[in-house]
Design a protein around this motif. Sequence first.
Motif, PDB file in Angstrom:
ATOM      1  N   LYS A 151       0.847  -1.205   0.000  1.00 16.03           N
ATOM      2  CA  LYS A 151       0.000   0.000   0.000  1.00 16.03           C
ATOM      3  C   LYS A 151       0.876   1.246   0.000  1.00 16.03           C
ATOM      4  O   LYS A 151       1.965   1.256   0.551  1.00 16.03           O
ATOM      5  N   LEU A 152       0.329   2.289  -0.590  1.00 17.85           N
ATOM      6  CA  LEU A 152       1.084   3.534  -0.720  1.00 17.85           C
ATOM      7  C   LEU A 152       0.307   4.655  -0.036  1.00 17.85           C
ATOM      8  O   LEU A 152      -0.809   4.993  -0.448  1.00 17.85           O
ATOM      9  N   GLU A 153       0.895   5.206   1.022  1.00 15.78           N
ATOM     10  CA  GLU A 153       0.259   6.333   1.705  1.00 15.78           C
ATOM     11  C   GLU A 153       0.798   7.625   1.111  1.00 15.78           C
ATOM     12  O   GLU A 153       1.871   7.654   0.507  1.00 15.78           O
ATOM     13  N   SER A 154       0.047   8.721   1.304  1.00 10.38           N
ATOM     14  CA  SER A 154       0.375   9.972   0.603  1.00 10.38           C
ATOM     15  C   SER A 154       1.779  10.486   0.912  1.00 10.38           C
ATOM     16  O   SER A 154       2.480  10.946   0.001  1.00 10.38           O
ATOM     17  N   GLY A 155       2.217  10.411   2.147  1.00 12.81           N
ATOM     18  CA  GLY A 155       3.566  10.870   2.471  1.00 12.81           C
ATOM     19  C   GLY A 155       4.625  10.053   1.756  1.00 12.81           C
ATOM     20  O   GLY A 155       5.604  10.594   1.221  1.00 12.81           O
ATOM     21  N   ARG A 156       4.427   8.783   1.733  1.00 10.73           N
ATOM     22  CA  ARG A 156       5.369   7.883   1.048  1.00 10.73           C
ATOM     23  C   ARG A 156       5.324   8.116  -0.461  1.00 10.73           C
ATOM     24  O   ARG A 156       6.348   8.096  -1.138  1.00 10.73           O
ATOM     25  N   LYS A 157       4.116   8.319  -0.988  1.00  7.19           N
ATOM     26  CA  LYS A 157       3.954   8.584  -2.420  1.00  7.19           C
ATOM     27  C   LYS A 157       4.735   9.849  -2.813  1.00  7.19           C
ATOM     28  O   LYS A 157       5.478   9.838  -3.809  1.00  7.19           O
ATOM     29  N   LEU A 158       4.608  10.886  -2.033  1.00  7.79           N
ATOM     30  CA  LEU A 158       5.323  12.136  -2.330  1.00  7.79           C
ATOM     31  C   LEU A 158       6.831  11.943  -2.254  1.00  7.79           C
ATOM     32  O   LEU A 158       7.579  12.438  -3.101  1.00  7.79           O
TER      33      LEU A 158
END
Length: 149
Positions: free
Chosen positions: A28-35
Amino acid sequence: MPTREAKKRRLTDDQVKFLEHNFGKEKKLESGRKLHLAMELGLDPKQVAVWFQNRRARWKNKQMEEDYMKLKSRHDTAVVEKCHLENEVLKLKKRLEEAEEEIRRLSVGSGGSPSSSFSYNGVEGEAELMYMSEYSYNGFMGWGSFYGV
């Protein structure tokens, strides 16, 4: 107006390896990690999110295929075992029929129906079960001579 093909940016091999490595850590990809990943790779966060979404879909399909193959293998094994057991049942039924026929043959030869009495014959310390027809021995007289009385 640019076509869809012209708009689509291909990822480099290094970018794919980096994304695969991160996918292996967490699906899974959370927004902080995605950025963070987008900044490291010089990509748009939306492109990273779409890559992870597509990769999860491929991973899920692969998992389902693997699960299917495991279940199919178990099913095939169960079918083979069932066939072996059915064959064993048929063999045992045949042996039972043969034994019943032998009992009928012996009972006709002894002049009556077979008895269900069995005796213990202790020959040289070994136990043997012997079938004894109640018509083969004349009452207690026959039993007594059998036991040596």
